[in-house]
Each structure stands twice: as C-alpha cells, then as structure tokens.
Design a protein around this motif. Structure first.
Motif, PDB file in Angstrom:
ATOM      1  N   TYR A 199      76.960 -10.503 -21.457  1.00  0.00           N
ATOM      2  CA  TYR A 199      75.870 -10.725 -20.505  1.00  0.00           C
ATOM      3  C   TYR A 199      76.129 -12.028 -19.778  1.00  0.00           C
ATOM      4  O   TYR A 199      76.414 -13.056 -20.406  1.00  0.00           O
ATOM      5  N   PRO A 204      70.711 -14.824 -15.472  1.00  0.00           N
ATOM      6  CA  PRO A 204      69.555 -15.666 -15.778  1.00  0.00           C
ATOM      7  C   PRO A 204      68.953 -15.329 -17.138  1.00  0.00           C
ATOM      8  O   PRO A 204      69.040 -14.196 -17.614  1.00  0.00           O
ATOM      9  N   ALA A 205      68.356 -16.333 -17.751  1.00  0.00           N
ATOM     10  CA  ALA A 205      67.665 -16.165 -19.030  1.00  0.00           C
ATOM     11  C   ALA A 205      66.631 -17.282 -19.144  1.00  0.00           C
ATOM     12  O   ALA A 205      66.591 -18.191 -18.317  1.00  0.00           O
ATOM     13  N   THR A 206      65.823 -17.182 -20.167  1.00  0.00           N
ATOM     14  CA  THR A 206      64.824 -18.207 -20.452  1.00  0.00           C
ATOM     15  C   THR A 206      65.024 -18.693 -21.870  1.00  0.00           C
ATOM     16  O   THR A 206      65.118 -17.884 -22.796  1.00  0.00           O
ATOM     17  N   GLU A 264      59.029 -22.987 -21.917  1.00  0.00           N
ATOM     18  CA  GLU A 264      60.037 -22.114 -21.329  1.00  0.00           C
ATOM     19  C   GLU A 264      60.876 -22.876 -20.317  1.00  0.00           C
ATOM     20  O   GLU A 264      60.335 -23.622 -19.503  1.00  0.00           O
ATOM     21  N   ALA A 301      64.160 -22.176 -17.614  1.00  0.00           N
ATOM     22  CA  ALA A 301      65.074 -21.220 -16.979  1.00  0.00           C
ATOM     23  C   ALA A 301      66.501 -21.743 -17.081  1.00  0.00           C
ATOM     24  O   ALA A 301      66.754 -22.929 -16.832  1.00  0.00           O
ATOM     25  N   ARG A 331      65.339 -15.415 -24.118  1.00  0.00           N
ATOM     26  CA  ARG A 331      64.751 -14.186 -23.577  1.00  0.00           C
ATOM     27  C   ARG A 331      65.447 -13.831 -22.268  1.00  0.00           C
ATOM     28  O   ARG A 331      65.626 -14.684 -21.405  1.00  0.00           O
ATOM     29  N   LEU A 332      65.829 -12.563 -22.145  1.00  0.00           N
ATOM     30  CA  LEU A 332      66.462 -12.076 -20.924  1.00  0.00           C
ATOM     31  C   LEU A 332      65.398 -11.537 -19.970  1.00  0.00           C
ATOM     32  O   LEU A 332      64.263 -11.287 -20.371  1.00  0.00           O
ATOM     33  N   PRO A 333      65.761 -11.336 -18.689  1.00  0.00           N
ATOM     34  CA  PRO A 333      64.779 -10.869 -17.711  1.00  0.00           C
ATOM     35  C   PRO A 333      64.090  -9.552 -18.074  1.00  0.00           C
ATOM     36  O   PRO A 333      62.951  -9.323 -17.668  1.00  0.00           O
ATOM     37  N   ASP A 334      64.754  -8.683 -18.858  1.00  0.00           N
ATOM     38  CA  ASP A 334      64.134  -7.407 -19.228  1.00  0.00           C
ATOM     39  C   ASP A 334      63.168  -7.544 -20.415  1.00  0.00           C
ATOM     40  O   ASP A 334      62.608  -6.558 -20.882  1.00  0.00           O
ATOM     41  N   SER A 378      64.610 -10.395 -26.544  1.00  0.00           N
ATOM     42  CA  SER A 378      64.810 -11.776 -26.970  1.00  0.00           C
ATOM     43  C   SER A 378      65.400 -11.827 -28.370  1.00  0.00           C
ATOM     44  O   SER A 378      65.384 -10.832 -29.102  1.00  0.00           O
TER      45      SER A 378
END
Length: 96
Positions: free
Chosen positions: A11, A14-16, A23, A25, A66-69, A72
């Motif tokens: 992968y 972007p992620a958090t 949080e 980014a 955590r990923l955009p979808d 986590s």
C-alpha cells in the motif's frame, strides 16, 4: 496484492496515524509479508512538521494506522528525528 519475494500486499498512499487520540494525516508506504514474515506488516510514514506529534507514540510504543477505506491496525512506531520519517511494524492482519 503481490507475489514478489513473498510480499503479500503493498500500500502506498494517504493514511491517518492516531496517536493518543489525536489524528495526524500522513503518507504511507507499507508492505505485508516479505522479510517481515507471514502475519506481519511494516513500512514508513511521513509528513511535514510531524516530528513533535510522533514523540508521544514513540514513548508509548504504539499507534493506530487507519487507511482511507476505514480499515485500521495497531503498530509499533520508531522515529528518525533527522528525517521526520517514522517506521511502523505491525503484528496480525495488515490494514490493506
């Protein structure tokens, strides 16, 4: 998913990072399997000006990625203070 050198998945994007309830980014480059072994995943995350935000996580030993979808996972984090990049190591299913 990838079959290269035993890597189960990759992968990049972007992620958090969730550090102590806050949080942040980040951009992530992650891989599952490979040299880390089955059931493990690892990679790096970075963003401008995040060195201070990473230190509490380094001291506590963990973060949630955590990923955009919405998927986590928990990970251990280590910080390279000079570059502002952090490396992650997770056990269990990768979030990608």
């Amino acid at each position: 998913m990838s079959d290269i050198d035993g890597i189960d998945g990759i992968y990049e994007g972007p992620a958090t990072l969730i550090i102590g309830g806050h949080e942040t980014a980040v951009m992530a480059t992650l891989r599952a399997g490979g040299p880390d072994g089955p059931g493990r995943w690892a990679g790096s995350v970075g963003a401008d000006g995040l060195q201070a935000a990473f230190w509490p996580a380094v001291q506590s030993g963990g973060v949630t990625l955590r990923l955009p979808d919405g998927r986590s996972a928990r990970a251990e984090i280590d910080m390279d203070a000079e570059s502002g990049t952090a490396t992650l190591r997770g056990d269990g299913p990768a979030p990608f």
